[in-house]
Design a protein around this motif. Structure first.
Motif, PDB file in Angstrom:
ATOM      1  N   ALA A  12       0.891  -1.232  -0.003  1.00  0.00           N
ATOM      2  CA  ALA A  12      -0.057  -0.155   0.054  1.00  0.00           C
ATOM      3  C   ALA A  12       0.763   1.277   0.039  1.00  0.00           C
ATOM      4  O   ALA A  12       0.601   2.315  -0.548  1.00  0.00           O
ATOM      5  CB  ALA A  12      -0.985  -0.052   1.021  1.00  0.00           C
ATOM      6  N   GLY A  50      -7.259   5.184  -2.841  1.00  0.00           N
ATOM      7  CA  GLY A  50      -6.322   4.241  -2.826  1.00  0.00           C
ATOM      8  C   GLY A  50      -4.900   4.470  -2.869  1.00  0.00           C
ATOM      9  O   GLY A  50      -4.174   3.421  -3.257  1.00  0.00           O
ATOM     10  N   ALA A  51      -4.580   5.721  -3.152  1.00  0.00           N
ATOM     11  CA  ALA A  51      -3.113   5.846  -3.356  1.00  0.00           C
ATOM     12  C   ALA A  51      -2.185   5.543  -2.014  1.00  0.00           C
ATOM     13  O   ALA A  51      -1.177   5.274  -2.344  1.00  0.00           O
ATOM     14  CB  ALA A  51      -2.849   7.403  -3.736  1.00  0.00           C
ATOM     15  N   GLY A  52      -2.756   5.677  -0.858  1.00  0.00           N
ATOM     16  CA  GLY A  52      -1.774   5.249   0.248  1.00  0.00           C
ATOM     17  C   GLY A  52      -1.893   6.250   1.112  1.00  0.00           C
ATOM     18  O   GLY A  52      -0.982   6.291   2.398  1.00  0.00           O
ATOM     19  N   LYS A  53      -2.958   7.317   1.271  1.00  0.00           N
ATOM     20  CA  LYS A  53      -2.757   8.588   1.797  1.00  0.00           C
ATOM     21  C   LYS A  53      -3.164   8.197   3.511  1.00  0.00           C
ATOM     22  O   LYS A  53      -2.363   8.440   4.333  1.00  0.00           O
ATOM     23  CB  LYS A  53      -3.622   9.511   1.417  1.00  0.00           C
ATOM     24  CG  LYS A  53      -3.576  10.044   0.269  1.00  0.00           C
ATOM     25  CD  LYS A  53      -4.387  11.119  -0.149  1.00  0.00           C
ATOM     26  CE  LYS A  53      -6.033  10.815  -0.221  1.00  0.00           C
ATOM     27  NZ  LYS A  53      -6.184   9.770  -1.359  1.00  0.00           N
ATOM     28  N   GLU A 101      -9.823   9.888   9.156  1.00  0.00           N
ATOM     29  CA  GLU A 101     -10.735  10.093   7.898  1.00  0.00           C
ATOM     30  C   GLU A 101     -12.322  10.241   8.692  1.00  0.00           C
ATOM     31  O   GLU A 101     -13.055  10.768   8.438  1.00  0.00           O
ATOM     32  CB  GLU A 101     -10.735   9.135   7.073  1.00  0.00           C
ATOM     33  CG  GLU A 101     -11.304   9.537   5.478  1.00  0.00           C
ATOM     34  CD  GLU A 101     -10.827   8.440   4.571  1.00  0.00           C
ATOM     35  OE1 GLU A 101      -9.896   7.657   4.811  1.00  0.00           O
ATOM     36  OE2 GLU A 101     -11.272   8.874   3.450  1.00  0.00           O
TER      37      GLU A 101
END
Ligand SMILES: Nc1ncnc2c1ncn2[C@@H]1O[C@H](COP(=O)(O)OP(=O)(O)OP(=O)(O)O)[C@@H](O)[C@H]1O
Length: 318
Positions: free
Chosen positions: A16, A37-40, A81
């Motif tokens: 990830a 889904g970038a890994g933030k 989040e």
């Protein structure tokens, strides 16, 4: 102040986060930008010590998060989040509870009043959290992150799901936080990151693909200025003549018009002006210029380019 070094996270066989490094200086507002889904969130959770990394380190003010988690975490205020709210409590009771949980050593009433004033929830103090709108719940989450005046504030997509008015207010609040705190703020909305942050780190598929001051990102990614040209004449002669101009880095024909003219995109070095050279070159070879426009890529173009996986500005630097 915050140093992320070679951080990697595997979920089973899924990588990830892939060997990312960056630092955030004291008082900086850093935007952590990337598509879904970038890994933030994974990165944010590792920076705050909520998730252990597969390898790599996170240091907060010289203190490594996994070596000395209590000390390092005391320097961080985190808004995940999904804010960790106890929705059956009133705003004030919840903040008092979090104050005690965090073992904050400041005058309790004064500090909670100040945090509620900063996040503009004083009037909601006695309301039950589950009766609040999403925007106000987000503010309560932010108030919780500010308890204890931590020097580093980390906010994971704090504006998701808010209406435009609430978004503007939360952004304003984040900008104000930057006056007293170091802020890392993740988002997949480019315009908000460029509006709020001093610096942007772009993450795509777990890798950092750009890291630059907000106003320098454009130059870093495009690597120069652009000029679009529409001209009548032989394609080979036109491209040859343009290539000979010293500041030109790249020229490509991008299409043909029905009138037989060609469209060209010329990339040239920043801080030069090649319009006169292009004009003279076309006159020399007998080509006719029908249109010439300078224009850089918009931030949106760059974001798409960066996250399409075809571009890695850091690789090109090496
Ligand atoms: N607990 C988990 N187990 C397995 N895979 C996970 C887990 N959490 C995240 N992933 C995967 O890791 C990758 C990165 O996810 P992450 O939530 O960090 O991205 P993100 O940039 O925060 O996305 P979003 O903006 O959608 O929240 C994704 O491919 C996701 O599916």
């Amino acid at each position: 102040m915050v140093e992320v070094k070679n951080l990697t996270k595997f979920y089973g066989s899924i990588k990830a986060v892939d060997d990312i490094s960056f630092t955030v200086e004291t008082g900086e507002v850093l935007g952590f930008l990337g598509p879904n889904g970038a890994g933030k969130s994974t990165t944010m959770n590792m920076i705050t010590g909520y998730l252990s990394s597969t390898s790599g380190t996170v240091t907060i003010d010289g203190c490594e998060i996994l070596d000395d988690p209590i000390h390092a975490k005391s320097k961080i205020g985190y808004l995940p989040e999904i804010p960790p709210l106890y929705i059956d409590m009133t705003v004030k009771k919840y903040l008092e509870f979090m104050f005690d949980l965090k073992k904050v050593k400041l005058p309790k009433k004064e500090h909670i009043d100040e945090v509620m004033r900063l996040t503009k929830i004083t009037e909601q103090a006695d309301r039950i959290i589950k009766h609040l709108s999403k925007g106000y719940r987000q503010r309560v989450g932010l108030a919780q992150a500010l308890l204890g005046n931590p020097p580093v504030i980390i906010l994971d997509e704090p504006t998701v799901g808010l209406d435009p008015k609430q978004i503007i207010e939360i952004r304003k609040l984040i900008r104000n936080l930057g006056k007293k705190h170091t802020v890392i703020f993740s988002s997949h909305v480019l315009s908000e990151v460029s509006e709020v942050c001093d610096r942007i780190v772009v993450i795509s598929k777990g890798k950092i693909v750009a890291d630059a001051k907000t106003d320098e990102l454009s130059a870093q990614v495009s690597g120069g200025e652009k000029l679009s040209l529409v001209a009548e004449g032989s394609t080979a002669d036109i491209t040859e003549a343009i290539k000979k101009i010293p500041a030109v880095k790249h020229v490509a024909k991008t299409g043909s018009n029905v009138d037989g003219s060609g469209r060209y995109m010329i990339e040239y070095e920043t801080a030069s002006d090649i319009r006169r050279d292009v004009y003279n070159a076309m006159v020399r070879i007998g080509a006719v210029i029908l249109d010439m426009q300078s224009g850089n890529e918009t931030l949106e173009d760059m974001f798409l380019k960066l996250t399409s996986g075809k571009y890695d500005s850091r690789k090109e630097d090496m």
